[in-house]
Design a protein around this motif. Structure first.
Motif, PDB file in Angstrom:
ATOM      1  N   TRP A 148       0.814  -1.210   0.000  1.00 12.97           N
ATOM      2  CA  TRP A 148       0.000   0.000   0.000  1.00 12.97           C
ATOM      3  C   TRP A 148       0.851   1.264   0.000  1.00 12.97           C
ATOM      4  O   TRP A 148       0.484   2.263  -0.632  1.00 12.97           O
ATOM      5  N   GLY A 232      -6.484   8.297  -4.086  1.00 10.58           N
ATOM      6  CA  GLY A 232      -5.200   8.004  -4.713  1.00 10.58           C
ATOM      7  C   GLY A 232      -4.358   9.221  -4.973  1.00 10.58           C
ATOM      8  O   GLY A 232      -3.196   9.103  -5.396  1.00 10.58           O
ATOM      9  N   TYR A 241      -8.217   5.858  -7.994  1.00 12.11           N
ATOM     10  CA  TYR A 241      -7.290   4.783  -8.305  1.00 12.11           C
ATOM     11  C   TYR A 241      -7.884   3.390  -8.064  1.00 12.11           C
ATOM     12  O   TYR A 241      -7.347   2.391  -8.537  1.00 12.11           O
ATOM     13  N   MET A 242      -8.977   3.295  -7.316  1.00  9.22           N
ATOM     14  CA  MET A 242      -9.595   1.988  -7.065  1.00  9.22           C
ATOM     15  C   MET A 242     -11.100   2.075  -7.297  1.00  9.22           C
ATOM     16  O   MET A 242     -11.878   2.138  -6.340  1.00  9.22           O
ATOM     17  N   ALA A 245     -13.992   0.001  -5.180  1.00  8.96           N
ATOM     18  CA  ALA A 245     -13.454  -0.468  -3.901  1.00  8.96           C
ATOM     19  C   ALA A 245     -12.880   0.716  -3.138  1.00  8.96           C
ATOM     20  O   ALA A 245     -12.645   1.794  -3.698  1.00  8.96           O
ATOM     21  N   GLU A 246     -12.653   0.520  -1.850  1.00 10.69           N
ATOM     22  CA  GLU A 246     -12.065   1.550  -0.995  1.00 10.69           C
ATOM     23  C   GLU A 246     -11.061   0.895  -0.063  1.00 10.69           C
ATOM     24  O   GLU A 246     -11.166  -0.294   0.263  1.00 10.69           O
ATOM     25  N   LEU A 247     -10.085   1.682   0.358  1.00  8.29           N
ATOM     26  CA  LEU A 247      -9.041   1.203   1.257  1.00  8.29           C
ATOM     27  C   LEU A 247      -9.351   1.657   2.678  1.00  8.29           C
ATOM     28  O   LEU A 247      -9.530   2.848   2.928  1.00  8.29           O
ATOM     29  N   LYS A 284      -8.394  -3.636   1.418  1.00  8.74           N
ATOM     30  CA  LYS A 284      -9.268  -3.160   0.347  1.00  8.74           C
ATOM     31  C   LYS A 284     -10.618  -3.832   0.496  1.00  8.74           C
ATOM     32  O   LYS A 284     -10.709  -5.067   0.626  1.00  8.74           O
ATOM     33  N   GLU A 481      -3.407  -2.766  -9.164  1.00  7.16           N
ATOM     34  CA  GLU A 481      -4.669  -2.157  -9.559  1.00  7.16           C
ATOM     35  C   GLU A 481      -5.820  -3.099  -9.231  1.00  7.16           C
ATOM     36  O   GLU A 481      -5.718  -4.319  -9.368  1.00  7.16           O
ATOM     37  N   VAL A 482      -6.917  -2.560  -8.804  1.00  4.72           N
ATOM     38  CA  VAL A 482      -8.048  -3.371  -8.381  1.00  4.72           C
ATOM     39  C   VAL A 482      -8.687  -4.043  -9.591  1.00  4.72           C
ATOM     40  O   VAL A 482      -8.956  -3.398 -10.592  1.00  4.72           O
ATOM     41  N   ARG A 484     -11.989  -6.067 -10.189  1.00  4.82           N
ATOM     42  CA  ARG A 484     -13.235  -6.484  -9.553  1.00  4.82           C
ATOM     43  C   ARG A 484     -13.668  -7.839 -10.099  1.00  4.82           C
ATOM     44  O   ARG A 484     -13.764  -8.048 -11.297  1.00  4.82           O
TER      45      ARG A 484
END
Length: 620
Positions: A148, A232, A241-242, A245-247, A284, A481-482, A484
């Protein structure tokens, strides 16, 4: 000593010696199987290919029993840098140990070379964590944090701790307990101001109140850091950047807020930037599809006093009775938390707890002094449900008598709303804290005079920023990179045998018990890697359950073997629940699953452990 197990020796025969290879048969090589038909090895993590022999364990126990002074151990660790395979660099010297934890250590290194004045980075912090060894207890080392920090470094922000040189892995120097075995290190920017705990101590011990301008400035720094975690970048014009989704940091607390050097720029105006650090528990999470099972996976992630309401939603949660939103009435009859889910709102809550603690001169929140209340001070508070606060917060909300402005108190109260969706977003929080800090600065005449330059990231040599062969995560840094995963449909599998009844039997080692197949749902957490195309194929997973003796040996421990009907989309937490339902002897919340020497995390799917048909379940 530590030995690599990448080459597996033949199994020994009855005499204890490995069998001799058979004599070559003429023409046998012509019928040898094609290499393309060999099974693919499962992906490994750092530490999977290492074991520790008996002599190493005995040497560790002997060194630990010697009782060497802790201060001497720390000095020896600093001095051992000359023997590291991946050194800090020529001219760098270990100055002092900044902190020691259960699994690792952090030290301060300074550049004492003749060219120190020409270096933009003159000091740094080295963080070392035990990945595997005699004293290993838990965790994945520094892998999560390194991933991260590498991702967030693209934002080039002063509000997230900076990582140099990425992550390195090698054998420790055996200078103290957590230096025996396979260790991992990352090199971080050094924050001369320490952490927020030491900063708050001068107000808690005196005692005196923190000024409003300091609170607004710290609030703004933390809000900008949250926006970087969410988006991001601090630049709103860039793409998120995602997407999807979220961090979630999960461990935002004063100990993990570091204070940098004072800077002369438009943003900080001779004030030190406050930086968010320690992403070891960050995770994430998908924006949609979080059910009760998903929430349960992370309900103990972090430090208990800073747990968010969405982490304590079960009536049986051990901290439910200690929170004002716990209890039967607030859980079922009139729920205080609507639509609980993890996300950026979880980070906002923890920042709100930190700010409330600074405003009330409390380093750790004492939840016995908190209560829920309904505020009408702002539209968000009036319509967003209940928030939490101390008696003094409620009194000042009603009477508006306080040394702090209503705008500051209201924003903190909004961050502490129990329903996650009603809290301010990171973008709104960044905008409102900037407005508040500007108002305070203008009232004090602090922004008069010529404009100052913008903040510039320190320039370092390329070798400090680029991955290299010594970094076991180098290949992973570009694949963060996410991706899904599309929802897995729960359609029946063609030609699949019928699900067995709940009347399953368990036997001792070597025998198996049939249990129901776990059908995946669209609400499960997305794994780190895409699932294979045969995500619905049912197979058998053999689980060896190891239980501990209980009640002073009255109930003996032992081993039991279970055969579970699973699919590649079955998650680890589902496997734990299946074993608990079959009365394996270990509760799901107290169970660790191991694939070889890899700790299987709750949100991971079995399809991520390709080729693994046997796992171990242990009680921790």
């Amino acid at each position: 000593m530590m030995k690599s197990t990448s080459q597996v020796a033949p199994a020994p025969n009855a005499g204890g010696l490995p069998p001799l290879p058979p004599a070559p048969v003429p023409g046998a090589l012509a019928n040898a199987p094609s290499l393309t038909n060999l099974p693919i090895l499962p992906p490994s993590s750092p530490g999977d290919d290492w074991v520790i022999d008996f002599e190493e364990v005995q040497a560790y126990k002997k060194a630990k029993a010697a009782g060497v002074d802790r201060g001497i151990q720390q000095k020896n660790w600093l001095a051992s840098e000359v023997n590291w395979k991946y050194r800090v660099g020529k001219g760098w010297r270990g100055k002092r140990v900044l902190g020691v934890g259960g699994q690792g250590i952090v030290g301060h290194w300074t550049n004492e070379g003749s060219d120190r004045d020409q270096k933009s980075v003159k000091d740094l912090a080295v963080k070392q964590v035990l990945r595997f060894g005699p004293g290993y207890k838990w965790g994945d080392g520094l892998e999560t944090e390194a991933r991260w920090l590498s991702m967030l470094a693209r934002a080039k922000t002063p509000h997230i701790i900076r990582m140099y040189k990425h992550m390195f892995e090698e054998e420790g120097q055996k200078t103290f307990d957590q230096d025996w075995g396979l260790v991992q290190r990352i090199y971080l920017e050094f924050c001369a101001g320490g952490d927020l705990v030491s900063w708050m101590s001068k107000y808690i011990n005196n005692p005196r109140n923190v000024s409003e301008d300091d609170l607004w400035f710290i609030f703004q720094c933390l809000a900008r850091g949250l926006f970087v975690i969410h988006h991001g970048s601090e630049d709103r014009s860039t793409e998120k950047y995602m997407p999807g989704a979220e961090l979630v940091h999960f461990d935002l607390k004063p100990e993990n807020i570091l204070i940098g050097d004072q800077t002369l720029d438009n943003e900080h105006r001779n004030q030190p930037p406050y930086k968010i650090s320690d992403f070891g528990l960050a995770s994430k999470v998908p924006i949609d599809g979080q059910d009760a099972a998903f929430l349960r996976q992370s309900e103990y992630r972090g430090t208990p006093p800073w747990f968010a309401p969405e982490q304590i939603t079960r009536l049986g949660h051990p901290f439910a009775s200690q929170r004002p939103w716990g209890g039967l009435f607030n859980t079922f009859i009139n729920p205080a938390i609507r639509d609980p889910k993890y996300g950026s709102a979880t980070n906002v809550w923890q920042i709100g707890v930190i700010m409330q603690g600074m405003m009330r001169r409390r380093r750790i929140p004492d939840w016995k002094t908190f209560t829920m209340y309904q505020s009408t001070a702002t539209e968000r508070l009036a319509t967003g449900g209940k928030t939490v606060g101390m008696d003094i917060d409620i009194d000042q909300d009603l009477n508006n008598r306080s040394m702090y402005s209503r705008s500051l108190r209201n924003l903190i109260a909004e961050c502490l709303l129990l329903t996650p969706a009603n809290r301010p977003s990171p973008g709104e929080l960044m905008r409102r804290t900037a407005d508040g800090a500007s108002r305070v600065q203008m009232s004090m005449g602090q922004i008069l005079g010529p404009p100052l330059p913008q903040w510039q990231e320190p320039v370092v040599s390329a070798e400090w920023l680029q991955p290299n062969a010594g970094d076991p995560l180098a290949a992973a840094f570009g694949a963060l990179e996410v991706k899904r995963r599309p929802p897995v449909k729960t359609q029946p599998v063609p030609n699949a045998p019928p699900a067995p009844t709940a009347q399953a039997t368990t036997t001792q080692a070597g025998q198996a018990a049939q249990v129901g197949a776990a059908q995946p749902t669209a609400t499960q957490a997305s794994p780190a890697r895409p699932l294979p195309a045969n995500a619905n194929t049912i197979r058998t997973l053999r689980v060896i359950v190891q239980t501990k003796p209980k009640y002073g040996g009255i109930v003996a421990g032992g081993h039991k073997t279970f055969a579970l009907r699973v699919t590649p989309a079955t998650t680890v937490v589902q496997v734990k629940d299946m074993l608990e339902r079959q009365r394996c002897g270990i509760k799901a919340t107290s169970m660790n699953l191991m694939a070889g020497r890899t700790l299987m995390k709750n949100f991971q799917a079995l399809g991520e452990f390709a080729g693994v048909d046997n796992v171990r379940a242990m009680e921790y």
